[in-house]
Design a protein around this motif. Sequence first.
Motif, PDB file in Angstrom:
ATOM      1  N   PHE A 183       1.046  -1.128  -0.118  1.00 51.35           N
ATOM      2  CA  PHE A 183      -0.042  -0.215   0.126  1.00 51.35           C
ATOM      3  C   PHE A 183       0.708   1.053   0.112  1.00 51.35           C
ATOM      4  CE2 PHE A 183      -1.740   3.366   2.815  1.00 51.35           C
ATOM      5  CZ  PHE A 183      -2.958   3.631   2.048  1.00 51.35           C
ATOM      6  N   LEU A 184       1.832   1.351   0.958  1.00 53.10           N
ATOM      7  CA  LEU A 184       2.763   2.224   1.057  1.00 53.10           C
ATOM      8  C   LEU A 184       3.433   2.679  -0.378  1.00 53.10           C
ATOM      9  CD1 LEU A 184       4.067   2.318   4.590  1.00 53.10           C
ATOM     10  CD2 LEU A 184       2.301   3.844   3.612  1.00 53.10           C
ATOM     11  N   GLU A 185       4.009   1.546  -0.773  1.00 51.96           N
ATOM     12  CA  GLU A 185       4.920   1.730  -2.114  1.00 51.96           C
ATOM     13  C   GLU A 185       4.053   2.212  -3.173  1.00 51.96           C
ATOM     14  OE1 GLU A 185       8.002  -1.795  -1.514  1.00 51.96           O
ATOM     15  OE2 GLU A 185       6.256  -2.319  -2.264  1.00 51.96           O
ATOM     16  N   ASP A 186       2.779   1.945  -3.139  1.00 52.52           N
ATOM     17  CA  ASP A 186       1.800   2.080  -4.304  1.00 52.52           C
ATOM     18  C   ASP A 186       1.397   3.910  -4.095  1.00 52.52           C
ATOM     19  OD1 ASP A 186      -0.138   1.931  -6.420  1.00 52.52           O
ATOM     20  OD2 ASP A 186      -1.493   2.372  -5.101  1.00 52.52           O
ATOM     21  N   LYS A 187       1.319   4.298  -2.880  1.00 53.48           N
ATOM     22  CA  LYS A 187       1.033   5.638  -2.681  1.00 53.48           C
ATOM     23  C   LYS A 187       1.987   6.588  -2.611  1.00 53.48           C
ATOM     24  CE  LYS A 187      -3.449   4.488  -2.097  1.00 53.48           C
ATOM     25  NZ  LYS A 187      -4.363   5.385  -3.048  1.00 53.48           N
ATOM     26  N   CYS A 188       3.566   6.176  -2.381  1.00 54.90           N
ATOM     27  CA  CYS A 188       4.681   7.066  -2.251  1.00 54.90           C
ATOM     28  C   CYS A 188       5.543   7.030  -3.486  1.00 54.90           C
ATOM     29  CB  CYS A 188       5.366   6.358  -1.299  1.00 54.90           C
ATOM     30  SG  CYS A 188       4.629   6.728   0.542  1.00 54.90           S
ATOM     31  N   PRO A 189       4.914   7.498  -4.579  1.00 57.20           N
ATOM     32  CA  PRO A 189       5.771   7.396  -5.899  1.00 57.20           C
ATOM     33  C   PRO A 189       7.118   8.003  -5.850  1.00 57.20           C
ATOM     34  CG  PRO A 189       4.157   9.103  -5.996  1.00 57.20           C
ATOM     35  CD  PRO A 189       3.964   8.197  -4.801  1.00 57.20           C
ATOM     36  N   GLY A 190       7.381   9.059  -4.906  1.00 54.58           N
ATOM     37  CA  GLY A 190       8.666   9.682  -4.637  1.00 54.58           C
ATOM     38  C   GLY A 190       9.757   8.535  -4.178  1.00 54.58           C
ATOM     39  N   ALA A 191       9.212   7.548  -3.672  1.00 52.75           N
ATOM     40  CA  ALA A 191      10.258   6.456  -2.843  1.00 52.75           C
ATOM     41  C   ALA A 191      10.361   5.442  -4.157  1.00 52.75           C
ATOM     42  CB  ALA A 191       9.552   5.915  -1.694  1.00 52.75           C
ATOM     43  N   LYS A 192      11.126   5.640  -5.071  1.00 57.03           N
ATOM     44  CA  LYS A 192      10.891   4.768  -6.258  1.00 57.03           C
ATOM     45  C   LYS A 192      11.614   3.493  -6.356  1.00 57.03           C
ATOM     46  CE  LYS A 192      11.760   9.005  -9.206  1.00 57.03           C
ATOM     47  NZ  LYS A 192      12.379   9.602 -10.078  1.00 57.03           N
ATOM     48  N   GLU A 193      12.575   3.191  -5.212  1.00 57.59           N
ATOM     49  CA  GLU A 193      12.915   1.946  -5.039  1.00 57.59           C
ATOM     50  C   GLU A 193      12.157   1.162  -4.092  1.00 57.59           C
ATOM     51  OE1 GLU A 193      16.978   2.260  -3.558  1.00 57.59           O
ATOM     52  OE2 GLU A 193      17.921   3.681  -5.086  1.00 57.59           O
ATOM     53  N   GLY A 194      11.123   1.540  -3.677  1.00 54.54           N
ATOM     54  CA  GLY A 194      10.229   0.774  -2.732  1.00 54.54           C
ATOM     55  C   GLY A 194      10.965   0.585  -1.533  1.00 54.54           C
ATOM     56  N   PHE A 195      10.382  -0.248  -0.686  1.00 52.46           N
ATOM     57  CA  PHE A 195      11.269  -0.644   0.737  1.00 52.46           C
ATOM     58  C   PHE A 195      12.525  -1.105   0.230  1.00 52.46           C
ATOM     59  CE2 PHE A 195       6.973  -0.061   2.453  1.00 52.46           C
ATOM     60  CZ  PHE A 195       7.280   0.721   3.774  1.00 52.46           C
ATOM     61  N   GLN A 196      13.415  -0.409   1.171  1.00 52.87           N
ATOM     62  CA  GLN A 196      14.874  -0.804   1.218  1.00 52.87           C
ATOM     63  C   GLN A 196      15.021  -1.416   2.652  1.00 52.87           C
ATOM     64  OE1 GLN A 196      17.662   2.342  -0.019  1.00 52.87           O
ATOM     65  NE2 GLN A 196      15.916   3.509  -0.692  1.00 52.87           N
ATOM     66  N   LYS A 197      15.713  -2.765   2.711  1.00 56.12           N
ATOM     67  CA  LYS A 197      16.002  -3.428   3.688  1.00 56.12           C
ATOM     68  C   LYS A 197      16.928  -3.259   4.297  1.00 56.12           C
ATOM     69  CE  LYS A 197      14.553  -7.152   6.361  1.00 56.12           C
ATOM     70  NZ  LYS A 197      13.137  -7.707   6.575  1.00 56.12           N
ATOM     71  N   MET A 198      17.062  -2.933   5.755  1.00 52.46           N
ATOM     72  CA  MET A 198      18.107  -2.936   6.553  1.00 52.46           C
ATOM     73  C   MET A 198      18.333  -3.813   7.557  1.00 52.46           C
ATOM     74  SD  MET A 198      19.301   0.097   5.297  1.00 52.46           S
ATOM     75  CE  MET A 198      18.478   1.027   3.934  1.00 52.46           C
ATOM     76  N   THR A 199      19.598  -4.309   7.436  1.00 57.88           N
ATOM     77  CA  THR A 199      19.872  -5.472   8.207  1.00 57.88           C
ATOM     78  C   THR A 199      20.863  -5.101   9.268  1.00 57.88           C
ATOM     79  OG1 THR A 199      21.436  -6.561   6.850  1.00 57.88           O
ATOM     80  CG2 THR A 199      19.506  -7.281   6.515  1.00 57.88           C
ATOM     81  N   TYR A 200      20.912  -5.542  10.824  1.00 59.94           N
ATOM     82  CA  TYR A 200      21.763  -5.280  11.514  1.00 59.94           C
ATOM     83  C   TYR A 200      21.583  -6.008  12.657  1.00 59.94           C
ATOM     84  CZ  TYR A 200      18.395  -2.005  12.870  1.00 59.94           C
ATOM     85  OH  TYR A 200      16.832  -1.477  13.318  1.00 59.94           O
ATOM     86  N   LYS A 201      22.617  -6.404  13.665  1.00 61.31           N
ATOM     87  CA  LYS A 201      22.053  -7.099  14.715  1.00 61.31           C
ATOM     88  C   LYS A 201      21.723  -6.046  15.900  1.00 61.31           C
ATOM     89  CE  LYS A 201      25.877 -10.550  14.096  1.00 61.31           C
ATOM     90  NZ  LYS A 201      27.222 -11.019  14.668  1.00 61.31           N
ATOM     91  N   ALA A 202      20.503  -6.521  16.698  1.00 61.87           N
ATOM     92  CA  ALA A 202      19.831  -5.614  17.513  1.00 61.87           C
ATOM     93  C   ALA A 202      20.916  -5.592  18.527  1.00 61.87           C
ATOM     94  CB  ALA A 202      18.612  -6.679  18.066  1.00 61.87           C
TER      95      ALA A 202
END
Length: 202
Positions: A183-202
């Motif tokens: 839903f957010l990716e469809d509504k946010c055209p300015g975020a062209k790459e969609g969701f970017q996954k960030m990985t790190y240890k808690a």
Amino acid sequence: MKAQYTMNYIETKEVLADTLKLYGVSRLSKNYRIIVSFAGVFAIGMYIYYGKPFGGNPTENILIVMKMLLLWLAAYVVGEVFARTAGKWLELTSATGDAEQLYKLKMNKNGKPLKVRVEFFEDHFTNYASNKSQEYRYADAIKLIESKDTIGIVVHLDDGKKPFFGFPKAGLENADIEEFKRFLEDKCPGAKEGFQKMTYKA
């Protein structure tokens, strides 16, 4: 107007820490690229000004330029490696400390953890906290990021500011998180790459 999706959560110290970690890690590579860019320009300028390397034959001048560019490229590689290793560790450590301080300040001010409600409508989302509400348009969103437990949205406001909003995935009510992300990716055209996954240890 009824919200299509709703987030409800308590802003605990852990939630604050996860939000700050996501924001910090998402900016690491960009920050180090900027640092290397400015440092490279400065170093090359100083080398040219004081070392006066040019003046020989054209072949030697070309070799000098190539040497400078290769050293600059090497600095980018080193900066990227540092950002993903020691830089990430420093950022996560700093975020944990900042979250503890921020949580104490908020507790001293409010006396209890903040209750947050976020409603996502067709063209905007509204954040409710501390008896205040703030509305932001999806059209102004420029970046969508996520970690294992948190979703983040970066918005570019008319005054030039770029605030970051982080929401714990567990706060999403009566909906599937993947569906919400689409839903957010469809509504946010300015975020062209969609969701970017960030990985790190808690």
